[in-house]
Design an enzyme around this catalytic site. Structure first.
Site, mmCIF file in Angstrom:
data_model
loop_
_atom_site.group_PDB
_atom_site.id
_atom_site.type_symbol
_atom_site.label_atom_id
_atom_site.label_comp_id
_atom_site.label_asym_id
_atom_site.label_seq_id
_atom_site.Cartn_x
_atom_site.Cartn_y
_atom_site.Cartn_z
ATOM 1 N N GLN A 180 0.757 -1.308 0.189
ATOM 2 C CA GLN A 180 -0.025 0.003 0.098
ATOM 3 C C GLN A 180 0.892 1.299 -0.019
ATOM 4 O OE1 GLN A 180 -3.183 0.186 -0.479
ATOM 5 N NE2 GLN A 180 -3.929 -1.806 -0.283
ATOM 6 N N ALA A 201 1.575 -5.264 -8.118
ATOM 7 C CA ALA A 201 1.502 -4.363 -9.446
ATOM 8 C C ALA A 201 0.036 -3.856 -9.547
ATOM 9 C CB ALA A 201 1.792 -5.381 -10.761
ATOM 10 N N HIS A 202 -0.948 -4.674 -9.144
ATOM 11 C CA HIS A 202 -2.289 -4.328 -9.299
ATOM 12 C C HIS A 202 -2.766 -3.009 -8.468
ATOM 13 C CE1 HIS A 202 -4.858 -5.850 -6.057
ATOM 14 N NE2 HIS A 202 -4.041 -6.687 -5.827
ATOM 15 N N CYS A 326 -10.039 -7.796 1.087
ATOM 16 C CA CYS A 326 -9.652 -9.138 1.334
ATOM 17 C C CYS A 326 -10.631 -10.009 2.735
ATOM 18 C CB CYS A 326 -8.388 -9.395 1.589
ATOM 19 S SG CYS A 326 -7.196 -9.054 0.079
#
Ligand code: PLP
Length: 393
Positions: A180, A201-202, A326
């Site tokens: 983050q 990467a996302h 998540c």
């Protein structure tokens, strides 16, 4: 026409079109297996080498200190399990913050079953790790200290340099999950002083399913995925060449545009916080006001059920989240807010808004207006306090 406003950049970001264009040839024209010895393989391997060099340069490490993985979750598992597996000695303790991502927390709980001792650092009401608890807990038995660079729910930035000093002073290794932090904070692993660091990467407008783990030269680590000699023998499996190329392009763009993006996103977040605090009674910002990543605003709306508010926002096309993506769907209050000493009811009234470069001032204003209306409507309904339906009737 119904509006569609995305305020969940901490969950994931849209793929940058420039990244997509860079990736496309590697799905078809340059399709070779990067481990094959022939020309097709060499072309793919060449792209992987170039990508690794680029990302390593951005993080200020050597290319052979960087291992590609399937994302932040795998990188976190690789760091924790790999270090524990490779370092069987007197040191058998992992010290970590209680506000880690579930990728770390559940992994550590597994390690505990295998005999590893776990101790948690204290976290203040501001969402920042308390260094005096680190001084007390980290000792000669500590193998690894683990603390995320920036928290995924409240965005607070942790004192990693200071933790490095304490950990290394006791001969322990230190790992930081920088998933983050990477979008808005320039990362220099040497300057930071960490031994291991994970990125994904996302979160930076790259593809999903690709990430990396930095492992400082000389640190003993075992692989956790066997079945091939890829990634210097530490991670088996055919290399995901298009994603590696996309990751590297996303990093290159990020390094070029981070400052400019940060200034813009910060102006949006400041506008949002200012308006919410001025116009919505009982709104309380969770986490330290200054020491947080530019795109995060996590608010408790006291007396309002966060899930119901999220639902109402979603009906109006606004996408935010309660806690992290998540752990979404869990009825438990956020472990991050609870660890910060926030009461359960307030934790359950909290929502994370996370902003990105595609957002606009107009979207911020629309969100504030929608929030005001939704809160007014929800305030008219007595808050369901958690009693069973049976008890209520
Ligand atoms: N660590 C942190 C702090 C995260 O926020 C996330 C994802 O939200 C992860 C790890 C997991 O990363 P990935 O989705 O790439 O597996």
């Amino acid at each position: 026409m119904k509006r569609s406003v995305y305020f969940d950049y901490s969950a994931t970001t849209p793929l940058d079109k420039r990244v997509l264009n860079k990736m496309l040839p590697y799905f078809s024209d340059v399709f070779g297996n990067a481990n094959s010895q022939h020309g097709f393989g060499r072309n793919a391997a060449c792209a992987v080498d170039k990508a690794r060099d680029g990302i390593a340069a951005a993080l200020n490490c050597a290319a052979n200190e960087l291992f590609f993985t399937s994302g932040g979750t795998e990188s976190d598992n690789f760091a924790l399990r790999g270090i524990v597996k490779a370092n069987t000695g007197k040191r058998n303790k992992v010290v970590l913050s209680p506000i880690e991502h579930d990728a770390v927390l559940s992994c550590v709980k597994d390690l505990e079953k295998d005999g590893i001792k776990i101790e948690y650092l204290n976290v203040g009401k501001d969402g920042i790790v308390d260094l005096s608890s680190a001084e007390q807990i980290i000792d000669e038995d500590t193998l690894l200290v683990c603390c995320m660079y920036a928290n995924n729910e409240v965005g607070t930035v942790q004192p990693i340099k200071e933790l490095c000093r304490i950990a290394h002073g006791k001969g322990a290794l230190i790992f930081t999950d920088a998933v983050q932090a990477f979008p808005s904070i320039k990362i220099d692993v040497k300057d930071l002083g960490v031994d291991l660091l994970s990125v994904s990467a996302h979160k930076i407008h790259g593809p999903k399913g690709i990430g990396a783990l930095y492992v400082k030269k000389g640190v003993k680590i075992d692989g956790i995925i066997t079945g091939g000699r890829q990634e210097n023998g530490k991670r088996g499996g055919t290399t995901n060449v298009p994603s590696v190329v996309g990751f590297s392009e996303a990093v290159e763009i990020l390094e070029r545009e981070r400052e400019e993006n940060n200034a813009y996103i910060l102006s949006l977040k400041d506008r949002f916080i200012e308006r919410v605090e001025r116009e919505i009674p009982n709104a309380r910002l969770n986490g330290d006001r200054e020491r947080r990543v530019v795109g995060n605003a996590n608010f408790a709306f006291l007396g309002i059920d966060g899930e119901s508010l999220l639902f109402k926002l979603d009906l109006e096309g606004i996408c935010a989240s309660a806690g992290s993506a998540c752990t979404a769907g869990s009825l438990e209050p956020s472990h991050v807010l609870i660890s910060m000493g926030i009461e359960e009811e307030i934790a359950k009234s909290s929502i994370r808004f996370s902003f990105g470069k595609e957002n606009t001032k107009d979207q911020i204003d629309y969100c504030v207006e929608t929030l005001k209306k939704a809160i007014e409507e929800l305030s008219a309904v007595p808050l369901f306090k958690g009693e069973s339906i049976d008890k209520k009737v």
